[in-house]
Each structure stands twice: as structure tokens, then as C-alpha cells.
Design a protein around this motif. Structure first.
Motif, PDB file in Angstrom:
ATOM      1  N   ASN A  12       4.652  52.667  28.179  1.00  0.00           N
ATOM      2  CA  ASN A  12       4.402  52.377  29.586  1.00  0.00           C
ATOM      3  C   ASN A  12       4.410  50.861  29.723  1.00  0.00           C
ATOM      4  OD1 ASN A  12       1.788  51.445  28.926  1.00  0.00           O
ATOM      5  ND2 ASN A  12       0.861  53.416  29.376  1.00  0.00           N
ATOM      6  N   SER A  13       3.951  50.315  30.791  1.00  0.00           N
ATOM      7  CA  SER A  13       4.034  48.866  30.993  1.00  0.00           C
ATOM      8  C   SER A  13       3.115  48.069  30.071  1.00  0.00           C
ATOM      9  CB  SER A  13       3.728  48.523  32.445  1.00  0.00           C
ATOM     10  OG  SER A  13       2.419  48.936  32.778  1.00  0.00           O
ATOM     11  N   ARG A  14       2.146  48.714  29.456  1.00  0.00           N
ATOM     12  CA  ARG A  14       1.176  48.017  28.611  1.00  0.00           C
ATOM     13  C   ARG A  14       1.191  48.428  27.153  1.00  0.00           C
ATOM     14  NH1 ARG A  14      -4.016  49.718  30.194  1.00  0.00           N
ATOM     15  NH2 ARG A  14      -2.927  51.598  30.724  1.00  0.00           N
ATOM     16  N   ILE A  15       1.581  49.669  26.869  1.00  0.00           N
ATOM     17  CA  ILE A  15       1.389  50.231  25.537  1.00  0.00           C
ATOM     18  C   ILE A  15       2.675  50.906  25.046  1.00  0.00           C
ATOM     19  CG2 ILE A  15       0.077  51.906  24.189  1.00  0.00           C
ATOM     20  CD1 ILE A  15      -2.179  51.498  26.250  1.00  0.00           C
ATOM     21  N   ILE A  16       2.966  50.695  23.768  1.00  0.00           N
ATOM     22  CA  ILE A  16       4.073  51.378  23.100  1.00  0.00           C
ATOM     23  C   ILE A  16       3.462  52.208  21.978  1.00  0.00           C
ATOM     24  CG2 ILE A  16       6.195  51.098  21.767  1.00  0.00           C
ATOM     25  CD1 ILE A  16       6.349  48.235  23.040  1.00  0.00           C
ATOM     26  N   CYS A  17       3.913  53.450  21.845  1.00  0.00           N
ATOM     27  CA  CYS A  17       3.410  54.274  20.746  1.00  0.00           C
ATOM     28  C   CYS A  17       4.571  54.946  20.035  1.00  0.00           C
ATOM     29  CB  CYS A  17       2.394  55.294  21.237  1.00  0.00           C
ATOM     30  SG  CYS A  17       3.094  56.545  22.295  1.00  0.00           S
ATOM     31  N   SER A  18       4.360  55.273  18.771  1.00  0.00           N
ATOM     32  CA  SER A  18       5.367  55.978  17.985  1.00  0.00           C
ATOM     33  C   SER A  18       4.664  56.969  17.069  1.00  0.00           C
ATOM     34  CB  SER A  18       6.209  54.985  17.171  1.00  0.00           C
ATOM     35  OG  SER A  18       5.393  54.213  16.317  1.00  0.00           O
ATOM     36  N   ASN A  52      -1.192  60.201  29.532  1.00  0.00           N
ATOM     37  CA  ASN A  52      -1.670  60.812  30.768  1.00  0.00           C
ATOM     38  C   ASN A  52      -1.244  59.915  31.931  1.00  0.00           C
ATOM     39  OD1 ASN A  52      -3.452  58.654  30.394  1.00  0.00           O
ATOM     40  ND2 ASN A  52      -5.263  59.813  31.005  1.00  0.00           N
ATOM     41  N   GLN A  53      -1.492  60.340  33.164  1.00  0.00           N
ATOM     42  CA  GLN A  53      -1.026  59.589  34.335  1.00  0.00           C
ATOM     43  C   GLN A  53      -1.646  58.195  34.420  1.00  0.00           C
ATOM     44  OE1 GLN A  53      -1.638  62.062  37.780  1.00  0.00           O
ATOM     45  NE2 GLN A  53       0.359  63.039  37.517  1.00  0.00           N
ATOM     46  N   LYS A  54      -2.892  58.039  34.009  1.00  0.00           N
ATOM     47  CA  LYS A  54      -3.551  56.729  34.056  1.00  0.00           C
ATOM     48  C   LYS A  54      -3.084  55.807  32.933  1.00  0.00           C
ATOM     49  CE  LYS A  54      -7.937  56.562  34.976  1.00  0.00           C
ATOM     50  NZ  LYS A  54      -9.393  56.831  34.914  1.00  0.00           N
ATOM     51  N   GLY A  55      -2.494  56.376  31.889  1.00  0.00           N
ATOM     52  CA  GLY A  55      -2.028  55.577  30.763  1.00  0.00           C
ATOM     53  C   GLY A  55      -3.120  55.140  29.810  1.00  0.00           C
ATOM     54  N   ASP A  56      -4.312  55.745  29.922  1.00  0.00           N
ATOM     55  CA  ASP A  56      -5.398  55.352  29.032  1.00  0.00           C
ATOM     56  C   ASP A  56      -5.631  56.333  27.889  1.00  0.00           C
ATOM     57  OD1 ASP A  56      -6.346  57.348  30.707  1.00  0.00           O
ATOM     58  OD2 ASP A  56      -8.350  56.477  30.891  1.00  0.00           O
ATOM     59  N   LYS A  57      -4.949  57.474  27.944  1.00  0.00           N
ATOM     60  CA  LYS A  57      -5.067  58.481  26.888  1.00  0.00           C
ATOM     61  C   LYS A  57      -3.671  58.926  26.472  1.00  0.00           C
ATOM     62  CE  LYS A  57      -9.479  60.080  28.475  1.00  0.00           C
ATOM     63  NZ  LYS A  57     -10.020  60.835  29.577  1.00  0.00           N
ATOM     64  N   LEU A  58      -3.584  59.370  25.228  1.00  0.00           N
ATOM     65  CA  LEU A  58      -2.319  59.805  24.656  1.00  0.00           C
ATOM     66  C   LEU A  58      -2.500  61.189  24.053  1.00  0.00           C
ATOM     67  CD1 LEU A  58       0.585  58.825  23.768  1.00  0.00           C
ATOM     68  CD2 LEU A  58      -0.503  58.230  21.602  1.00  0.00           C
ATOM     69  N   LEU A  59      -1.620  62.117  24.391  1.00  0.00           N
ATOM     70  CA  LEU A  59      -1.609  63.450  23.799  1.00  0.00           C
ATOM     71  C   LEU A  59      -0.516  63.477  22.746  1.00  0.00           C
ATOM     72  CD1 LEU A  59      -2.366  66.498  23.723  1.00  0.00           C
ATOM     73  CD2 LEU A  59      -0.621  66.826  25.486  1.00  0.00           C
ATOM     74  N   CYS A  75      -3.798  66.534  19.669  1.00  0.00           N
ATOM     75  CA  CYS A  75      -4.867  65.538  19.662  1.00  0.00           C
ATOM     76  C   CYS A  75      -4.776  64.676  20.912  1.00  0.00           C
ATOM     77  CB  CYS A  75      -4.771  64.639  18.439  1.00  0.00           C
ATOM     78  SG  CYS A  75      -5.119  65.490  16.888  1.00  0.00           S
ATOM     79  N   VAL A  76      -5.920  64.314  21.448  1.00  0.00           N
ATOM     80  CA  VAL A  76      -6.008  63.376  22.559  1.00  0.00           C
ATOM     81  C   VAL A  76      -6.680  62.121  22.015  1.00  0.00           C
ATOM     82  CG1 VAL A  76      -6.925  62.928  24.855  1.00  0.00           C
ATOM     83  CG2 VAL A  76      -6.176  65.236  24.250  1.00  0.00           C
ATOM     84  N   TRP A  77      -6.015  60.975  22.223  1.00  0.00           N
ATOM     85  CA  TRP A  77      -6.462  59.698  21.682  1.00  0.00           C
ATOM     86  C   TRP A  77      -6.777  58.719  22.802  1.00  0.00           C
ATOM     87  CZ3 TRP A  77      -6.665  60.159  16.494  1.00  0.00           C
ATOM     88  CH2 TRP A  77      -5.814  61.085  15.889  1.00  0.00           C
ATOM     89  N   SER A  78      -7.690  57.820  22.566  1.00  0.00           N
ATOM     90  CA  SER A  78      -7.961  56.706  23.471  1.00  0.00           C
ATOM     91  C   SER A  78      -6.966  55.595  23.154  1.00  0.00           C
ATOM     92  CB  SER A  78      -9.378  56.175  23.272  1.00  0.00           C
ATOM     93  OG  SER A  78      -9.523  54.909  23.894  1.00  0.00           O
ATOM     94  N   CYS A  79      -6.202  55.143  24.139  1.00  0.00           N
ATOM     95  CA  CYS A  79      -5.263  54.044  23.923  1.00  0.00           C
ATOM     96  C   CYS A  79      -5.992  52.727  23.721  1.00  0.00           C
ATOM     97  CB  CYS A  79      -4.291  53.942  25.094  1.00  0.00           C
ATOM     98  SG  CYS A  79      -3.137  55.324  25.171  1.00  0.00           S
ATOM     99  N   ALA A  80      -7.168  52.586  24.293  1.00  0.00           N
ATOM    100  CA  ALA A  80      -7.928  51.338  24.174  1.00  0.00           C
ATOM    101  C   ALA A  80      -8.502  51.139  22.779  1.00  0.00           C
ATOM    102  CB  ALA A  80      -9.045  51.307  25.207  1.00  0.00           C
ATOM    103  N   THR A  81      -8.983  52.217  22.164  1.00  0.00           N
ATOM    104  CA  THR A  81      -9.664  52.087  20.873  1.00  0.00           C
ATOM    105  C   THR A  81      -8.903  52.726  19.714  1.00  0.00           C
ATOM    106  OG1 THR A  81     -10.899  54.154  21.136  1.00  0.00           O
ATOM    107  CG2 THR A  81     -11.898  52.119  22.047  1.00  0.00           C
TER     108      THR A  81
END
Length: 92
Positions: A12-18, A52-59, A75-81
Motif C-alpha cells: 500500500n502507500s506505506r507498507i510493503i510485505c512479502s 485490511n481496508q485501513k492498512g493496519d493489519k495483514l491477513l 494469521c492476522v498480523w499488526s503492520c505496526a508491530t
């Protein structure tokens, strides 16, 4: 980086995940100068991830193989922590 094949990338505009066959999900802050990532792990191959829609959690979805009956793990993860918030064998 990952120690095995990368199977999924999302951003998303703030976070990249792989996600990878090595059982890890790596989360990078795209706005930071450093490329340091937070590493979170599954016990199986990671096949896909979605924000998720807010971009603060990752499934993320992991399984032995990409079929419904091969020990699925959601798994559901916190993008912040990078911390694990919830895990289930059933799709959330």
C-alpha cells in the motif's frame, strides 16, 4: 531477505510485505529510509497475504500445499508491530 522462493507480494502507500516458502512474512515501512523489515513466521509455506481496508493489519494464508485440506493456517498480523494478533485453521 527470504531464504526460499517468494510466493506473494502486496503493498500500500506505506507498507510493503512479502511471503515465502520459508514460512515468513516480511513487512517493510516504505516511508522509512532504512530497509529494515519486521519478520513474522508461519509454520508452513506462505501462499498469499492481503491488507485490511485501513492498512493496519495483514491477513496471511499458509499451508503445506495450496489446497483446502493441507493444514491451512490463517494469521492476522499488526503492520505496526509485526506481532501476531490472531490465528485460525478456518478462513476469517
Amino acid at each position: 531477505g527470504h531464504s526460499n522462493y517468494v510466493t506473494s507480494v502486496d503493498a500500500n502507500s506505506r507498507i510493503i510485505c512479502s511471503g515465502s516458502y520459508d514460512g515468513t512474512v516480511r513487512i517493510w515501512d516504505a516511508t522509512a529510509e532504512a530497509t529494515e523489515s519486521k519478520v513474522v513466521g508461519h509454520s508452513r509455506n506462505v501462499w498469499w497475504m492481503r491488507y485490511n481496508q485501513k492498512g493496519d493489519k495483514l491477513l496471511s494464508y499458509a499451508a503445506d500445499y495450496f489446497t483446502e485440506d493441507d493444514n491451512p493456517e490463517y494469521c492476522v498480523w499488526s503492520c505496526a508491530t509485526g506481532s501476531l494478533l490472531h490465528t485460525s485453521e478456518d478462513e476469517p
